[in-house]
Write a protein that holds these residues in place. Sequence first.
Motif, short mmCIF file in Angstrom:
data_model
loop_
_atom_site.label_atom_id
_atom_site.label_comp_id
_atom_site.label_asym_id
_atom_site.label_seq_id
_atom_site.Cartn_x
_atom_site.Cartn_y
_atom_site.Cartn_z
N THR A 113 0.82 -1.22 0.00
CA THR A 113 0.00 0.00 0.00
C THR A 113 0.86 1.27 0.00
O THR A 113 0.32 2.38 -0.11
CB THR A 113 -0.92 0.03 1.24
OG1 THR A 113 -0.10 -0.02 2.41
CG2 THR A 113 -1.87 -1.15 1.25
N THR A 114 2.16 1.09 0.12
CA THR A 114 3.08 2.25 0.08
C THR A 114 3.50 2.61 -1.34
O THR A 114 4.07 3.68 -1.55
CB THR A 114 4.36 1.95 0.88
OG1 THR A 114 4.79 0.62 0.57
CG2 THR A 114 4.11 2.08 2.37
N THR A 115 3.25 1.74 -2.29
CA THR A 115 3.64 2.05 -3.68
C THR A 115 2.67 3.06 -4.27
O THR A 115 1.56 3.26 -3.75
CB THR A 115 3.66 0.75 -4.52
OG1 THR A 115 2.41 0.10 -4.38
CG2 THR A 115 4.76 -0.20 -4.03
N PRO A 116 3.06 3.73 -5.36
CA PRO A 116 2.15 4.72 -5.97
C PRO A 116 0.79 4.11 -6.29
O PRO A 116 0.70 2.96 -6.74
CB PRO A 116 2.89 5.13 -7.24
CG PRO A 116 4.33 4.85 -6.96
CD PRO A 116 4.35 3.65 -6.05
N LYS A 121 -3.09 -0.02 -8.57
CA LYS A 121 -4.28 -0.37 -9.36
C LYS A 121 -3.89 -1.20 -10.59
O LYS A 121 -4.52 -2.23 -10.88
CB LYS A 121 -5.04 0.89 -9.77
CG LYS A 121 -6.42 0.59 -10.35
CD LYS A 121 -7.11 1.81 -10.91
CE LYS A 121 -7.76 2.64 -9.82
NZ LYS A 121 -8.75 3.61 -10.39
N SER A 122 -2.83 -0.77 -11.28
CA SER A 122 -2.39 -1.51 -12.46
C SER A 122 -2.00 -2.94 -12.08
O SER A 122 -2.29 -3.89 -12.83
CB SER A 122 -1.17 -0.84 -13.10
OG SER A 122 -1.46 0.49 -13.41
N ALA A 123 -1.34 -3.08 -10.95
CA ALA A 123 -0.91 -4.42 -10.53
C ALA A 123 -2.11 -5.32 -10.23
O ALA A 123 -2.08 -6.52 -10.50
CB ALA A 123 0.00 -4.31 -9.31
N ILE A 124 -3.18 -4.71 -9.69
CA ILE A 124 -4.39 -5.52 -9.46
C ILE A 124 -4.99 -5.93 -10.80
O ILE A 124 -5.38 -7.09 -10.98
CB ILE A 124 -5.42 -4.74 -8.59
CG1 ILE A 124 -4.87 -4.52 -7.17
CG2 ILE A 124 -6.74 -5.50 -8.53
CD1 ILE A 124 -5.73 -3.64 -6.29
#
Lengths: 416, 416
Positions: A113-116, A121-124
Amino acid sequence: MDKKDYQTVAANGKAEPEKEIPKDGSICGFDSLHSLLQASLSPQNFQEVSRLLLGLNCGRALETITLPEPAKALSSKHDFDFQAFSFQAEKESLREPHIVRVGIIQNSIALPTTTPLLDQKSAIFQKLTPIIEAAGISGVNVLCLQEAWMMPFAFCTREKKWCEFAEPVDGESTQFLQDFARKYNMVIISPILERDVKHGETLWNTAVIIGNHGNVIGKHRKNHIPRVGDFNESTYYMEGNTGHPVFETAYGKIAVNICYGRHHPLNWLAFGLNGAEIVFNPSATVGELSEPMWPIEARNAAIANSYFVCSINRVGTEIFPNPFTSGDGKPQHSDFGHFYGSSHISAPDASCTPSLSRHKDGLMISDMDLNLCRQLKDKWGFRMTARYEMYSDLLAHYLKPDFEPQVLSDPLLHKN
Amino acid sequence: MDKKDYQTVAANGKAEPEKEIPKDGSICGFDSLHSLLQASLSPQNFQEVSRLLLGLNCGRALETITLPEPAKALSSKHDFDFQAFSFQAEKESLREPHIVRVGIIQNSIALPTTTPLLDQKSAIFQKLTPIIEAAGISGVNVLCLQEAWMMPFAFCTREKKWCEFAEPVDGESTQFLQDFARKYNMVIISPILERDVKHGETLWNTAVIIGNHGNVIGKHRKNHIPRVGDFNESTYYMEGNTGHPVFETAYGKIAVNICYGRHHPLNWLAFGLNGAEIVFNPSATVGELSEPMWPIEARNAAIANSYFVCSINRVGTEIFPNPFTSGDGKPQHSDFGHFYGSSHISAPDASCTPSLSRHKDGLMISDMDLNLCRQLKDKWGFRMTARYEMYSDLLAHYLKPDFEPQVLSDPLLHKN
């Protein structure tokens, strides 16, 4: 990062594998109650216990569905639980069977949750792609994702920065799914954090219903908002204003009871009165709070309203950058607890599937003959015997400020 | 006749021991699901499975109660299942605990249905006496018997001669129980077949509430009447006209949801709106029809309405002199099927007791701190978030002949 670490990632991005065991107690090394029982009981005892627990009465069996190899390959490669069952209905003389193949997906988040936020969202999106593909390849007609699938369930933090995840109904999450809807001729239910730009940027907890041609059929906004422990969601959005719509799709009449709405029998009832045949319950809920209720409420709704219920819960522990408290003298903490997955499907005849894993991403597929809904209405007559006029009167009466409950006191109560 | 044979007695009075195995499938030689699991699983696995199945979360244990020796002796001598548990609640600062000891009794009939009706009823009185005594000796405050406890559940036959069993509210069954109420300072709920002499000898399915001084506090008549298979009960009585009364007794606010009313979430809701803290569900239901629903509906009602629910079902197979049919091409038969007992108690925090035997008479005792009801209301806020006005409007709308359900059709539905 290895995909296995995605299940529980610390705010600093370091995997915390010892957290794989959920805080609310282990399941003794097994993935689900069903798998523990299967491994521990004799075949005969397991069969009898399954009959009672899964409601497989009247000699009716829950058949497993053979899935296409390419879909199974995706499940192996991307390590998600993949189960498929078929509910039985009677053959009718005047109606053809109305068989629908439904899919539900549970998943953990994909990045810390610390990443941009954009990366998260893209990773999900990327993580969900093979699971949605597996559903499409398996011929799923109606697919539903979990509550607020496009973001971590950050509402525990009470921080407003997570509102950035909110999207309009025709936003990028919808666009992402519309492609799959068209590709696989599949209705997709997409529960998102909605930003209602036309009404002053208001936020809602909303399910978008995408038709099998990729069109947006409509939306439903969560009717009942929890104020329970870390689930103080009214910090972010309020009670929905869309009523209890039933969406008539190419495959059947569907509705969405979002998360906390499952605790409200009237909410389930209203979707039934409007004619739903399948009600989806996309959720985000943790073990310590709700796990004992999870197998009860959905099945009760399916029984009472003579429709199918598809229960979806997210998976894993989501760790946030800033610790928060939920009072009750508990120390501050950086996570909500373990989202226990356990997605499953309940039928109106009181039967249900086993649950997906408590720990892993998963896709549950089920064939259901929607004729079963009316068959159960005819058999049990719950609608016919419901006496709604009595309850309409009672509710109207109850709402009055001078409501007096119907109480009959023992006249000897305060005598010796 | 040996008491063991009472469980399944043929119309001709000959015991049919091979019928001890219920028609709806064996439980592999065990008395209940819980005892099967306890015998089959490792202690650790059994603990975890119990946690999930009985809803014992948050480290909360269901404690067993030590029962007085004379009560245990009655259970041994008269061969009835005897279990006792205690539910936990938080200690409050401004209210004392409000602990009530509740008892529920399940039983088979006592004589063949071919014997004179008066003998049948007397034999049931005689059979119940030691069980009620055991409850009294154990300090039970509120005791509830099963539906129509003073007769066989003859409504499957559609023969009118069984109406002779019906009694006025102040009839001999009430008188029989009033003695125990006085002797043990015990509230007793007595579900009978009622004959309303003042209203033209009308029959009702009624629960009589006897106060702890032996006085009749009032009655409740079954609100929802089944027309399902052999349960064509409307041959005998119609929907009740007593609303949803809550009885304020010396020990707490109680209500009675009789049998088929458990399938109606609105019926449960109404008792809750009127302030019930414990709702009893005296029932008569058989395995093939309802067993998968049995553990679901009561627990759901307890959760949704923040009160305790006590579920009671009769035991055994009752064989009638004249065969009858329920259609569906089944051969004519002389019994309803196996009444599977399995009485149990559910708490508002989603926990519940194990069930009494599926085969034997039984007495379940439970201590419950009624403070738990309000504690759960405060924790979950279901009342606060219920939006009753929305449902009052919907029901009023639904009742209109020109009601149109809220359906949103995919505009592309009938296009290629």
